[in-house]
Design a protein around this motif. Structure first.
Motif, PDB file in Angstrom:
ATOM      1  N   GLY A  78      -4.271   6.745   3.204  1.00 54.82           N
ATOM      2  CA  GLY A  78      -2.978   6.992   3.813  1.00 54.82           C
ATOM      3  C   GLY A  78      -2.512   8.404   3.585  1.00 54.82           C
ATOM      4  N   PHE A  83       1.418  10.787   3.494  1.00 57.82           N
ATOM      5  CA  PHE A  83       2.833  10.929   3.777  1.00 57.82           C
ATOM      6  C   PHE A  83       3.214  12.382   3.606  1.00 57.82           C
ATOM      7  N   TYR A  89       0.835  -1.196   0.000  1.00 58.63           N
ATOM      8  CA  TYR A  89       0.000   0.000   0.000  1.00 58.63           C
ATOM      9  C   TYR A  89       0.878   1.257   0.000  1.00 58.63           C
ATOM     10  N   TYR A  90       1.954   1.219   0.764  1.00 57.82           N
ATOM     11  CA  TYR A  90       2.864   2.362   0.820  1.00 57.82           C
ATOM     12  C   TYR A  90       3.549   2.577  -0.537  1.00 57.82           C
ATOM     13  N   CYS A 118      -1.233   4.770   7.401  1.00 56.45           N
ATOM     14  CA  CYS A 118      -2.271   4.151   6.577  1.00 56.45           C
ATOM     15  C   CYS A 118      -3.359   3.556   7.468  1.00 56.45           C
ATOM     16  N   ASP A 159       3.365   6.031  -2.912  1.00 54.89           N
ATOM     17  CA  ASP A 159       4.562   6.642  -3.493  1.00 54.89           C
ATOM     18  C   ASP A 159       4.467   6.681  -5.014  1.00 54.89           C
ATOM     19  N   THR A 176       4.587   8.963   7.602  1.00 53.52           N
ATOM     20  CA  THR A 176       3.644   8.217   6.780  1.00 53.52           C
ATOM     21  C   THR A 176       2.684   7.447   7.679  1.00 53.52           C
TER      22      THR A 176
END
Length: 145
Positions: free
Chosen positions: A115, A117, A37-38, A71, A42, A69
């Motif tokens: 999420g 960041f 997911y991260y 989520c 990005d 960051t």
């Protein structure tokens, strides 16, 4: 009744980026692993910055470094789902930006995950914070909420 905030809908986001899931994204439990997911966050944000001319990953003198960051997960996704990342900018500082991203599974209206960041923009050579470049500000403007 749970006090958990429900997922947001597509209407909460300003721009959308399609992302293709891969077989390797699934974990042993049969769904997209949380760390992927991260990578989606990005990929979505940097795709917009590159496409709109605010980032040249090889040559830009100013780059964004992730300093925070997070989520929240609402619903599982799995290969071969289609993922659409909704993007918005929640805050712009002198040298930082808080990006918020909703991940939408197939044609779902509610986010499967949300999420954020924070990028701090730095001089590539010195790694010291610098003001947001004008080209970046122009790209961020229509994404701001």
């Amino acid at each position: 009744m749970s006090g958990r905030t429900p997922p947001e809908t597509r209407a909460a986001y300003r721009r959308f980026v399609p992302i293709t899931t891969r077989w390797a994204d699934n974990d042993v439990y049969g769904h997209v692993n949380n760390v992927v997911y991260y990578a989606f966050f990005d990929t979505a944000v940097n795709s917009v910055l590159i496409a709109d001319g605010a980032l040249d990953i090889a040559n830009s003198p100013v780059i964004g470094l992730v300093v925070e960051t997070g989520c929240r997960y609402f619903r599982s996704m799995a290969f071969p789902d289609r993922v659409t990342a909704g993007i918005r900018v929640a805050h712009r500082g002198t040298s930082s930006v808080r990006y918020e991203v909703g991940l939408f599974r197939n044609d779902d209206e509610a986010a499967a995950a949300q999420g954020h960041f924070v990028h701090v923009y730095v001089d590539r050579a010195t790694q010291r914070p610098v003001p947001l470049p004008d080209a970046l500000r122009r790209v961020l403007e229509p994404l701001a909420v």
